[in-house]
Design an enzyme around this catalytic site. Structure first.
Site, PDB file in Angstrom:
ATOM      1  N   ASP A 266       3.112  17.957  20.637  1.00 40.77           N
ATOM      2  CA  ASP A 266       4.103  19.040  20.832  1.00 40.77           C
ATOM      3  C   ASP A 266       5.081  18.654  21.916  1.00 40.77           C
ATOM      4  O   ASP A 266       4.888  18.987  23.068  1.00 40.77           O
ATOM      5  CB  ASP A 266       3.373  20.338  21.174  1.00 40.77           C
ATOM      6  CG  ASP A 266       4.308  21.513  21.315  1.00 40.77           C
ATOM      7  OD1 ASP A 266       5.477  21.407  20.893  1.00 40.77           O
ATOM      8  OD2 ASP A 266       3.892  22.538  21.872  1.00 40.77           O
TER       9      ASP A 266
ATOM     10  N   GLU B  87      12.338  24.412  25.529  1.00 43.72           N
ATOM     11  CA  GLU B  87      11.803  25.210  24.427  1.00 43.72           C
ATOM     12  C   GLU B  87      10.566  25.945  24.893  1.00 43.72           C
ATOM     13  O   GLU B  87      10.323  27.093  24.498  1.00 43.72           O
ATOM     14  CB  GLU B  87      11.454  24.311  23.234  1.00 43.72           C
ATOM     15  CG  GLU B  87      11.196  25.077  21.922  1.00 43.72           C
ATOM     16  CD  GLU B  87       9.764  25.539  21.769  1.00 43.72           C
ATOM     17  OE1 GLU B  87       9.507  26.413  20.923  1.00 43.72           O
ATOM     18  OE2 GLU B  87       8.879  25.054  22.495  1.00 43.72           O
TER      19      GLU B  87
ATOM     20  N   ASP C   9      10.879  18.851  26.442  1.00 48.45           N
ATOM     21  CA  ASP C   9      10.090  19.450  27.528  1.00 48.45           C
ATOM     22  C   ASP C   9       8.667  19.717  27.053  1.00 48.45           C
ATOM     23  O   ASP C   9       8.411  19.842  25.851  1.00 48.45           O
ATOM     24  CB  ASP C   9      10.742  20.743  28.049  1.00 48.45           C
ATOM     25  CG  ASP C   9      10.865  21.824  26.993  1.00 48.45           C
ATOM     26  OD1 ASP C   9      11.243  21.487  25.850  1.00 48.45           O
ATOM     27  OD2 ASP C   9      10.561  22.986  27.290  1.00 48.45           O
TER      28      ASP C   9
HETATM   29 ZN   LIG Z   1       6.789  22.690  20.637  1.00 54.36          ZN
END
Ligand SMILES: [Zn+2]
Length: 381
Positions: free
Chosen positions: A106, A140, A76
């Site tokens: 990320d 997350e 995610d």
């Molecule tokens: Zn992350």
């Protein structure tokens, strides 16, 4: 099965092209699962939660031998956050040696680097001694209620807890190889409400000023440092984030005053002990105050041992840098994993994470892939 080395940039771009704003709707994990199955992994999709909270998760395992090395990450991403991206947030465009897109660093790039590393490793070591797994969550960046925590419970039930886990979050501030995170501080929020008796400032004996009581509470809470740091941690930090009375009159003693604070605490404290400390000080200066404390996470630490040493050595072998072992920054899913096994975090350069035009250097993707492959050779070959 013979495995061909996969291209890390292509893998990352493919993942970016599945928009997966938290919680991930799931297509990126279906694509990732198919790639892993083609490499010989046994893939289990583990959705948890119902309705709007439904969270896709994935656990994939290759082999059953010891040691068992697990890579953990999340598919995610945070929302694009604006329309002024030079390249579409979900286009996966490469330009001037950089791959652009939400999740590039990320942490779709981290996941892709691990998959590419495994493919290159298997091409040269088709039957490794140890086993390899991936723990991938789709939540997350959100509340993280139906993600890593639930998958770990499932792994425990099925006797699948690894010997060591590497979380592929971006840990490096500027250049790859700078920082391995071996723990994180805990975090606590407190909301203190002091009630008094409203009155005229000229007749204070008929009132009870809650502002004065609250000031005494805050003065004692901030009078001394919480500690001077510990072997692997910086000193804990208490920051008052808000003091509110909402009084616009100059001649009125208000009836209520409130304050909020956050503590980032190291391994010398527990959330419960800090809660007790705050409550005791409030009782002393403002009996009857309402104190609400919420603990977002306890501190945790993986004391450097053979596993962290292998990761450090892999970083040094590929980059020439001696990575700093660090426990700073915010929190991550490693806090859940630390309750089950040793865990360390190492990934890409995080400078553009959560920003407009998030990107990663194509050379960094190759570098991280080489580091993960080197780690696989050191641990499971
Ligand atoms: Zn992350």
């Amino acid at each position: 099965m013979t495995t061909q080395p996969l291209d890390v940039t292509t893998l990352t771009a493919d993942l970016i092209r599945h928009p997966s704003v938290s919680p991930d709707p799931g297509e990126s994990q279906i694509a990732l699962g198919a790639t892993l199955e083609a490499m010989g992994f046994v893939v289990t999709h583990l959705p948890f939660g119902e309705g709007a909270e439904r969270t896709p998760n994935l656990f994939a395992r290759l082999g059953t031998g010891k040691p068992h090395l697990c890579f953990a990450g999340h598919t995610d991403v945070v929302p694009p956050g604006g329309s002024d991206w030079a390249h579409g947030p979900f286009a996966g465009t490469v330009e001037n040696g950089r791959l652009y897109g939400r999740g590039a660093c990320d942490m779709k790039g981290g996941i892709a680097a691990f998959v590419a590393a495994v493919s290159a490793f298997l091409a040269r070591t088709p039957t490794p001694r140890g086993s390899i797994s991936l723990l991938i969550t789709g939540d997350e960046e959100g509340p993280a209620r139906f993600g890593t925590r639930k998958v770990l419970e499932w792994m425990k039930q099925h006797d699948l807890i690894p010997d060591f886990c590497v979380v592929g979050e971006p840990t490096n501030p500027v250049a790859i190889g700078e920082v391995i995170k071996i723990g994180r501080r805990g975090s606590l929020n407190a909301h203190i409400v002091v009630n008094g008796r409203q009155g005229h400032v000229a007749y204070p004996h008929r009132a009870d000023n809650p502002v004065h009581r609250l000031l005494h509470v805050l003065a004692e809470l901030t009078a001394a440092p919480l500690d001077n740091g510990s072997e692997w941690f910086e000193p804990s930090s208490l920051q008052v984030t808000s003091v509110d009375v909402g009084n616009t009159a100059t001649n009125v003693i208000p009836a209520m005053a409130e304050a909020r604070l956050n503590i980032r605490f190291n391994d010398l404290h527990t959330g419960a002990a800090l809660r007790g400390w705050i409550e005791t000080i409030c009782m002393r200066h403002a009996p009857g105050a309402t104190v609400n404390v919420s603990i977002s996470g306890e501190s945790f630490l993986t004391k450097p041992g053979p596993d962290v040493s292998a990761l450090s050595a892999a970083v040094k072998a590929v980059t020439g840098r001696e990575p700093k072992l660090d426990t700073g920054g915010g929190t991550s899913d490693a806090r859940f994993i630390a309750q089950y096994c040793p865990v360390a975090e190492f990934g890409l350069v995080g400078a553009s994470m959560h920003q407009i035009d998030e990107h990663v250097a194509v050379s960094d993707l190759a570098c991280l892939t080489a580091i993960y492959e080197n780690l696989l050779e050191r641990t499971v070959a």
